[in-house]
Write an enzyme that holds these catalytic residues in place. Structure first.
Site, mmCIF file in Angstrom:
data_model
loop_
_atom_site.group_PDB
_atom_site.id
_atom_site.type_symbol
_atom_site.label_atom_id
_atom_site.label_comp_id
_atom_site.label_asym_id
_atom_site.label_seq_id
_atom_site.Cartn_x
_atom_site.Cartn_y
_atom_site.Cartn_z
ATOM 1 N N GLY A 1 0.630 0.563 3.648
ATOM 2 C CA GLY A 1 0.451 1.563 2.699
ATOM 3 C C GLY A 1 -0.328 1.185 1.518
ATOM 4 O O GLY A 1 -1.109 2.171 0.908
ATOM 5 N N THR B 1 1.405 6.600 7.813
ATOM 6 C CA THR B 1 1.842 5.489 8.438
ATOM 7 C C THR B 1 1.076 4.320 8.360
ATOM 8 O O THR B 1 -0.069 4.293 8.376
ATOM 9 C CB THR B 1 2.763 5.883 9.700
ATOM 10 O OG1 THR B 1 3.779 4.517 9.820
ATOM 11 C CG2 THR B 1 1.862 5.855 10.880
ATOM 12 N N GLY B 2 1.689 3.018 8.387
ATOM 13 C CA GLY B 2 0.956 1.955 8.560
ATOM 14 C C GLY B 2 0.874 1.177 7.159
ATOM 15 O O GLY B 2 1.724 1.404 6.201
ATOM 16 N N THR C 1 7.168 4.005 9.221
ATOM 17 C CA THR C 1 7.616 5.188 8.504
ATOM 18 C C THR C 1 7.611 6.409 9.141
ATOM 19 O O THR C 1 6.839 6.534 10.040
ATOM 20 C CB THR C 1 6.465 5.386 7.465
ATOM 21 O OG1 THR C 1 6.399 4.458 6.535
ATOM 22 C CG2 THR C 1 6.580 6.922 6.600
ATOM 23 N N ARG D 1 7.985 -4.246 -4.608
ATOM 24 C CA ARG D 1 6.820 -3.350 -3.998
ATOM 25 C C ARG D 1 7.319 -2.082 -3.628
ATOM 26 O O ARG D 1 8.176 -1.822 -2.816
ATOM 27 C CB ARG D 1 6.404 -4.267 -2.579
ATOM 28 C CG ARG D 1 5.298 -3.640 -2.042
ATOM 29 C CD ARG D 1 5.637 -2.858 -0.826
ATOM 30 N NE ARG D 1 4.291 -2.522 0.053
ATOM 31 C CZ ARG D 1 4.299 -1.610 1.065
ATOM 32 N NH1 ARG D 1 5.694 -1.065 1.229
ATOM 33 N NH2 ARG D 1 3.119 -1.100 1.438
ATOM 34 N N VAL D 2 6.442 -1.218 -3.762
ATOM 35 C CA VAL D 2 6.315 0.229 -3.434
ATOM 36 C C VAL D 2 5.213 0.713 -2.835
ATOM 37 O O VAL D 2 4.115 0.071 -2.926
ATOM 38 C CB VAL D 2 6.545 1.264 -4.516
ATOM 39 C CG1 VAL D 2 6.430 2.663 -4.222
ATOM 40 C CG2 VAL D 2 7.931 0.942 -5.359
ATOM 41 N N GLY D 3 5.392 1.147 -1.692
ATOM 42 C CA GLY D 3 4.223 1.522 -0.903
ATOM 43 C C GLY D 3 3.587 2.998 -1.009
ATOM 44 O O GLY D 3 3.776 3.564 -2.213
ATOM 45 N N ASP D 4 2.925 3.595 -0.125
ATOM 46 C CA ASP D 4 2.299 4.752 -0.197
ATOM 47 C C ASP D 4 3.116 6.040 -0.069
ATOM 48 O O ASP D 4 3.105 6.965 -0.394
ATOM 49 C CB ASP D 4 1.089 4.932 0.973
ATOM 50 C CG ASP D 4 1.790 4.656 2.371
ATOM 51 O OD1 ASP D 4 2.650 3.888 2.748
ATOM 52 O OD2 ASP D 4 1.384 5.616 3.341
HETATM 53 N N1 ASP Z 1 3.552 3.121 5.101
HETATM 54 C C1 ASP Z 1 4.319 2.189 4.964
HETATM 55 C C2 ASP Z 1 4.590 1.266 3.667
HETATM 56 O O1 ASP Z 1 3.459 0.774 3.379
HETATM 57 C C3 ASP Z 1 4.842 1.289 6.034
HETATM 58 C C4 ASP Z 1 5.193 2.230 7.213
HETATM 59 O O2 ASP Z 1 4.336 2.904 7.774
HETATM 60 O O3 ASP Z 1 6.048 1.752 8.034
HETATM 61 O O4 ASP Z 1 5.648 1.221 3.047
#
Ligand code: ASP
Length: 330
Positions: A245, A242-243, A191, A219-222
């Site tokens: 989520g 990032t990471g 991200t 799916r939806v992330g953070d």
């Molecule tokens: N945080 C993002 C998610 O979980 C992924 C990412 O950091 O690349 O969707």
């Protein structure tokens, strides 16, 4: 441009009225860079997750314009990886979900506390710009899926196929084993989260992603969730994530970091505590989360669960990539 008096008033809370003797220095191109001589932190600044030299440049170009706004800067910054077909974690060229759909999440927030976001958005290259329109043109904060797409089209955004040949090929190879395992720091997430403070000492932030590669459909992330993937408060500062989520969502990391800074922690201390909360509650050895934070003094912090989280900081004429410190030293 904010006057010196206004500037000092605005930052009084952040500087704890410590008599920092702030002085305004003329920058080469006639724009003002605001210096804090006690910590040599210049403004404006832009910081983003991972390796984003060209994206930061696009943001700083806006910040160095006369009355360049942090909000415009973070949007300009996000647009660079969103349009890059080689960038497989954001926008056009982003890795699809397990069913082959590229679905995007993004959010944006300004110094007034206005915010907009889109989640599960397909076919639009610039989700951050759509999030901004949500913020500016609707009574809502978040639009999702088909509704977000309809809104984007009504705003004149172009519908396109975001799945590039490269991403399609990688997905077809993945399908052979269909093994879902987020690989730490590698291609499965990246991200772009970014934070900027402009010459008027106003903050803005944004976050844009195609999410976890080969995630479940829907799916939806953070990243589109304010307070999880990103949060800013003009009295304090901002944070972005990032990471993986799911762990950012479960701990509302960006909001937590801003609140920790409000209580007096430095951006670095706040990032470390937010990562510590994740590490304490979850089996952290197998995934990555990284946080960035800035305060209104122009100080920044960065910390991650695992080694390998990098970030790009453009401040005081220097645009550099840095490696963040990390929790898991075993
Ligand atoms: N945080 C993002 C998610 O979980 C992924 C990412 O950091 O690349 O969707």
């Amino acid at each position: 441009m904010v006057s010196r008096k206004e500037f000092i008033k605005k930052t009084a809370a952040a500087t704890l009225a410590g008599g920092l003797g702030l002085e305004l220095l003329k920058a080469q191109n006639e724009n003002l860079i605001i210096k804090n001589p006690n910590s040599t932190n210049a403004l404006p600044l832009i910081i983003s997750t991972w390796r984003n030299l060209p994206a930061n440049e696009a943001g700083m170009k806006v910040l160095m314009e006369k009355e360049g706004k942090a909000l415009d800067a973070v949007e300009a910054c996000a647009k660079v990886p969103e349009a890059d077909p080689e960038e497989t974690t954001v926008g056009y060229g982003g890795a699809p979900d397990r069913d082959g759909h590229v679905t995007l999440d993004a959010c944006i927030m300004d110094h007034h506390g206005n915010a907009g976001s889109v989640s599960f958005l397909e076919h639009i290259m610039h989700p951050t710009s759509v999030a901004r329109r949500v913020m500016e043109k609707t009574p809502h904060v978040m639009l999702c899926g088909e509704g977000a797409l309809q809104f984007a089209l009504s705003e004149g955004f172009q519908k396109m196929n975001l799945l590039t040949e490269k991403s399609k090929k990688a997905w077809e190879e993945w399908k052979i084993n269909s093994k879902y395992e987020p690989v730490i720091n590698i291609e499965r997430h990246d991200t772009i989260g970014m934070l900027a403070i402009d010459q008027s000492v106003n903050i803005a932030g944004a976050c844009s992603t195609s999410g976890m590669a080969y995630k479940m459909h829907g799916r939806v992330g953070d990243s589109p969730v304010l307070g999880a993937g990103m949060y800013v408060d003009n009295e304090v500062g901002g944070a972005c994530a990032t990471g993986l989520g799911e762990f950012v969502l479960k701990t509302l990391g960006s909001y937590l970091i801003v609140e920790l800074m409000r209580q007096g922690k430095t951006p670095q201390q706040a990032c470390e505590e937010a990562i510590g909360r994740i590490a304490k509650r979850y089996d952290y050895k197998t995934f990555q989360v990284g946080y960035l934070a800035i305060n209104m003094k122009g100080e920044h912090g960065a910390y991650s669960v695992q080694k390998g989280f990098s970030y790009t900081l453009f401040q005081d004429g220097q645009n550099n990539i840095h490696e963040a410190d990390y929790y898991n030293k075993t």
